[in-house]
Design an enzyme around this catalytic site. Structure first.
Site, short mmCIF file in Angstrom:
data_model
loop_
_atom_site.label_atom_id
_atom_site.label_comp_id
_atom_site.label_asym_id
_atom_site.label_seq_id
_atom_site.Cartn_x
_atom_site.Cartn_y
_atom_site.Cartn_z
N HIS A 1 0.84 -1.20 0.00
CA HIS A 1 0.00 0.00 0.00
C HIS A 1 0.87 1.25 0.00
O HIS A 1 2.02 1.22 0.44
CB HIS A 1 -0.91 0.01 1.23
CG HIS A 1 -2.04 -0.97 1.15
ND1 HIS A 1 -3.03 -1.06 2.10
CD2 HIS A 1 -2.35 -1.89 0.20
CE1 HIS A 1 -3.89 -1.99 1.75
NE2 HIS A 1 -3.50 -2.52 0.60
N GLU B 1 0.91 3.85 1.84
CA GLU B 1 1.43 4.27 3.15
C GLU B 1 2.65 3.46 3.55
O GLU B 1 3.64 3.99 4.07
CB GLU B 1 0.36 4.09 4.23
CG GLU B 1 -0.90 4.88 4.02
CD GLU B 1 -1.99 4.05 3.35
OE1 GLU B 1 -1.71 3.42 2.31
OE2 GLU B 1 -3.12 4.03 3.86
N CYS C 1 -6.15 1.57 5.86
CA CYS C 1 -6.72 0.28 6.27
C CYS C 1 -6.12 -0.12 7.62
O CYS C 1 -5.29 0.58 8.18
CB CYS C 1 -6.39 -0.79 5.22
SG CYS C 1 -4.65 -1.23 5.18
N CYS D 1 -2.22 -0.46 7.58
CA CYS D 1 -1.48 0.80 7.50
C CYS D 1 -1.63 1.62 8.78
O CYS D 1 -0.68 2.26 9.23
CB CYS D 1 -1.93 1.59 6.28
SG CYS D 1 -1.44 0.78 4.73
ZN LIG Z 1 -3.35 0.08 3.76
#
Ligand SMILES: [Zn+2]
Length: 162
Positions: free
Chosen positions: A54, A56, A84, A87
């Site tokens: 991801h 992040e 999410c 993260c």
């Molecule tokens: Zn994430």
């Protein structure tokens, strides 16, 4: 919301556009320390066959390399979409001081929408957060991507049928 937040969120949107150019879901993130970007990332999950890739996570990894420390004290993380659970957890581990995000994520958002992980009592590190910075523009960037992808799939099906 302040001017700084808006400026950095626009930079994060440019990173999200890089993800889109690679046919990834357009989410961009960056880490800022003392007014300077020390890490940036965009979604790479599809291309790298990695559910953890991801935006992040990418930005946190680069920031750690930049300062030679996984503890990103006094840093702010900007991301175009609500983080999410993975993260949000990574931000606690990284000791991020502040999170600023754009669009809410009703499906996996773990800061305000589905879960409120950062507000969990007893956490060893508190991350402050600000939601909804350029939310509409960030949401439009995402919905335009999905709309385009749906149209492409439909066109491909049509072509296959003829
Ligand atoms: Zn994430």
């Amino acid at each position: 919301m302040n001017e700084q937040d808006e400026y950095w969120m626009r930079q994060a949107m440019l990173l999200a556009a890089k993800a889109e150019a690679e046919d990834e879901v357009p989410v961009g993130a960056l880490v800022v320390l003392n007014g300077q970007c020390i890490g940036q990332g965009w979604n790479k999950s599809i291309g790298s066959h990695d559910a953890t890739a991801h935006a992040e996570i990418m930005a946190l990894r680069q920031a750690g390399q930049t300062i030679g420390n996984y503890r990103l004290l006094d840093c702010t993380l900007y991301v175009t979409l609500e983080p999410c659970m993975m993260c949000a957890g990574a931000m606690v581990h990284s000791r991020i001081k502040r999170l600023v995000y754009g669009a809410a994520d009703a499906k996996t958002g773990s800061v305000d929408s589905v879960l409120r992980l950062l507000a969990t009592p007893g956490l060893n590190h508190l991350v402050n957060w600000q939601s909804g910075v350029l939310a509409e523009e960030c949401a439009t960037q995402l919905s335009a991507f999905f709309k385009r992808r749906r149209a492409e799939k439909k066109a491909a099906r049509k072509q296959a049928a003829t």
